[in-house]
Design a protein around this motif. Structure first.
Motif, PDB file in Angstrom:
ATOM      1  N   LEU A 122      23.000   4.548 -23.750  1.00 34.65           N
ATOM      2  CA  LEU A 122      22.771   5.523 -24.819  1.00 34.65           C
ATOM      3  C   LEU A 122      23.231   6.925 -24.448  1.00 34.65           C
ATOM      4  O   LEU A 122      23.137   7.836 -25.265  1.00 34.65           O
ATOM      5  CB  LEU A 122      21.290   5.544 -25.200  1.00 34.65           C
ATOM      6  CG  LEU A 122      20.761   4.263 -25.831  1.00 34.65           C
ATOM      7  CD1 LEU A 122      19.256   4.373 -26.052  1.00 34.65           C
ATOM      8  CD2 LEU A 122      21.468   3.957 -27.127  1.00 34.65           C
ATOM      9  N   ASN A 171      25.926   8.283 -26.628  1.00 32.95           N
ATOM     10  CA  ASN A 171      26.184   7.139 -27.500  1.00 32.95           C
ATOM     11  C   ASN A 171      24.951   6.852 -28.355  1.00 32.95           C
ATOM     12  O   ASN A 171      24.486   5.733 -28.441  1.00 32.95           O
ATOM     13  CB  ASN A 171      26.545   5.907 -26.647  1.00 32.95           C
ATOM     14  CG  ASN A 171      26.826   4.680 -27.489  1.00 32.95           C
ATOM     15  OD1 ASN A 171      27.379   4.780 -28.579  1.00 32.95           O
ATOM     16  ND2 ASN A 171      26.435   3.524 -27.008  1.00 32.95           N
ATOM     17  N   HIS A 172      24.398   7.885 -28.965  1.00 33.87           N
ATOM     18  CA  HIS A 172      23.213   7.655 -29.789  1.00 33.87           C
ATOM     19  C   HIS A 172      23.145   8.678 -30.922  1.00 33.87           C
ATOM     20  O   HIS A 172      23.774   9.722 -30.879  1.00 33.87           O
ATOM     21  CB  HIS A 172      21.939   7.738 -28.946  1.00 33.87           C
ATOM     22  CG  HIS A 172      21.652   9.114 -28.436  1.00 33.87           C
ATOM     23  ND1 HIS A 172      22.267   9.625 -27.318  1.00 33.87           N
ATOM     24  CD2 HIS A 172      20.837  10.091 -28.905  1.00 33.87           C
ATOM     25  CE1 HIS A 172      21.829  10.859 -27.109  1.00 33.87           C
ATOM     26  NE2 HIS A 172      20.960  11.170 -28.067  1.00 33.87           N
ATOM     27  N   ARG A 173      22.369   8.298 -31.913  1.00 33.74           N
ATOM     28  CA  ARG A 173      22.039   9.209 -33.002  1.00 33.74           C
ATOM     29  C   ARG A 173      20.568   9.002 -33.313  1.00 33.74           C
ATOM     30  O   ARG A 173      19.997   7.944 -33.037  1.00 33.74           O
ATOM     31  CB  ARG A 173      22.912   8.981 -34.236  1.00 33.74           C
ATOM     32  CG  ARG A 173      22.803   7.629 -34.855  1.00 33.74           C
ATOM     33  CD  ARG A 173      23.852   7.435 -35.973  1.00 33.74           C
ATOM     34  NE  ARG A 173      23.803   6.082 -36.476  1.00 33.74           N
ATOM     35  CZ  ARG A 173      23.033   5.667 -37.481  1.00 33.74           C
ATOM     36  NH1 ARG A 173      22.257   6.528 -38.100  1.00 33.74           N
ATOM     37  NH2 ARG A 173      23.039   4.413 -37.867  1.00 33.74           N
ATOM     38  N   ILE A 174      19.954  10.019 -33.875  1.00 37.91           N
ATOM     39  CA  ILE A 174      18.533   9.952 -34.197  1.00 37.91           C
ATOM     40  C   ILE A 174      18.388   9.758 -35.695  1.00 37.91           C
ATOM     41  O   ILE A 174      18.938  10.514 -36.498  1.00 37.91           O
ATOM     42  CB  ILE A 174      17.802  11.227 -33.737  1.00 37.91           C
ATOM     43  CG1 ILE A 174      17.936  11.347 -32.217  1.00 37.91           C
ATOM     44  CG2 ILE A 174      16.342  11.208 -34.169  1.00 37.91           C
ATOM     45  CD1 ILE A 174      17.369  12.623 -31.645  1.00 37.91           C
ATOM     46  N   SER A 228      13.904   7.141 -34.850  1.00 34.65           N
ATOM     47  CA  SER A 228      14.436   6.093 -33.989  1.00 34.65           C
ATOM     48  C   SER A 228      15.711   6.598 -33.344  1.00 34.65           C
ATOM     49  O   SER A 228      16.468   7.351 -33.946  1.00 34.65           O
ATOM     50  CB  SER A 228      14.776   4.833 -34.794  1.00 34.65           C
ATOM     51  OG  SER A 228      13.644   4.297 -35.394  1.00 34.65           O
ATOM     52  N   ILE A 229      15.943   6.145 -32.128  1.00 31.52           N
ATOM     53  CA  ILE A 229      17.204   6.429 -31.460  1.00 31.52           C
ATOM     54  C   ILE A 229      18.044   5.169 -31.581  1.00 31.52           C
ATOM     55  O   ILE A 229      17.636   4.095 -31.146  1.00 31.52           O
ATOM     56  CB  ILE A 229      16.981   6.809 -29.987  1.00 31.52           C
ATOM     57  CG1 ILE A 229      16.143   8.081 -29.909  1.00 31.52           C
ATOM     58  CG2 ILE A 229      18.305   6.975 -29.268  1.00 31.52           C
ATOM     59  CD1 ILE A 229      15.745   8.480 -28.516  1.00 31.52           C
ATOM     60  N   VAL A 230      19.216   5.313 -32.189  1.00 36.82           N
ATOM     61  CA  VAL A 230      20.072   4.173 -32.494  1.00 36.82           C
ATOM     62  C   VAL A 230      21.417   4.368 -31.801  1.00 36.82           C
ATOM     63  O   VAL A 230      21.987   5.464 -31.849  1.00 36.82           O
ATOM     64  CB  VAL A 230      20.279   4.057 -34.026  1.00 36.82           C
ATOM     65  CG1 VAL A 230      21.103   2.844 -34.374  1.00 36.82           C
ATOM     66  CG2 VAL A 230      18.945   4.028 -34.743  1.00 36.82           C
ATOM     67  N   PRO A 231      21.952   3.313 -31.149  1.00 40.31           N
ATOM     68  CA  PRO A 231      23.259   3.465 -30.515  1.00 40.31           C
ATOM     69  C   PRO A 231      24.367   3.581 -31.554  1.00 40.31           C
ATOM     70  O   PRO A 231      24.326   2.941 -32.599  1.00 40.31           O
ATOM     71  CB  PRO A 231      23.411   2.179 -29.693  1.00 40.31           C
ATOM     72  CG  PRO A 231      22.513   1.194 -30.348  1.00 40.31           C
ATOM     73  CD  PRO A 231      21.379   1.989 -30.938  1.00 40.31           C
ATOM     74  N   PRO A 290      26.920  -0.222 -30.142  1.00 36.22           N
ATOM     75  CA  PRO A 290      26.000  -1.112 -29.437  1.00 36.22           C
ATOM     76  C   PRO A 290      26.681  -2.005 -28.398  1.00 36.22           C
ATOM     77  O   PRO A 290      26.012  -2.675 -27.623  1.00 36.22           O
ATOM     78  CB  PRO A 290      25.371  -1.949 -30.554  1.00 36.22           C
ATOM     79  CG  PRO A 290      26.267  -1.804 -31.717  1.00 36.22           C
ATOM     80  CD  PRO A 290      27.011  -0.525 -31.558  1.00 36.22           C
TER      81      PRO A 290
END
Length: 98
Positions: free
Chosen positions: A64, A67-70, A79-82, A85
């Motif tokens: 992450l 490599n992530h967005r909230i 949530s923290i999402v890649p 992925p």
């Protein structure tokens, strides 16, 4: 000064208190079991001589870092999402000089 004495009457349901205490003790027992299981897992992983980064790589964890967005949900949680992925964690290798 007034000679009025305030009176307070309290009715306590002892059965509810006993059930609550039993429930809290059960939660405490489960928390102790979970803590011990975590300690055992950490000890087993440390015995293999793996670093934290190596364990992340071995588990196939998504990297992450950058490599992530909230994502903010309607209920106020986030949530923290890649973003990608498929970007897996790779442990940094330190070369041993001879």
């Amino acid at each position: 000064m007034s000679d009025n004495i305030a009176e307070l009457s309290v009715k306590v349901n002892v059965v509810d208190i006993a059930e609550t205490i039993r429930g809290l003790k059960a939660i405490q027992r489960e928390a102790k079991k979970a803590t011990q299981a975590l300690r055992d897992l950490e000890a087993a992983q440390n015995e293999r001589g793996l670093t934290y980064e190596q364990r992340l790589e071995a588990a196939g964890s998504i990297d992450l870092r950058d490599n992530h967005r909230i994502v903010t949900h309607a209920n106020g949680f986030q949530s923290i999402v890649p973003i990608d992925p498929t970007k897996l964690f790779k442990a940094t290798r330190k070369e041993v000089s001879e």
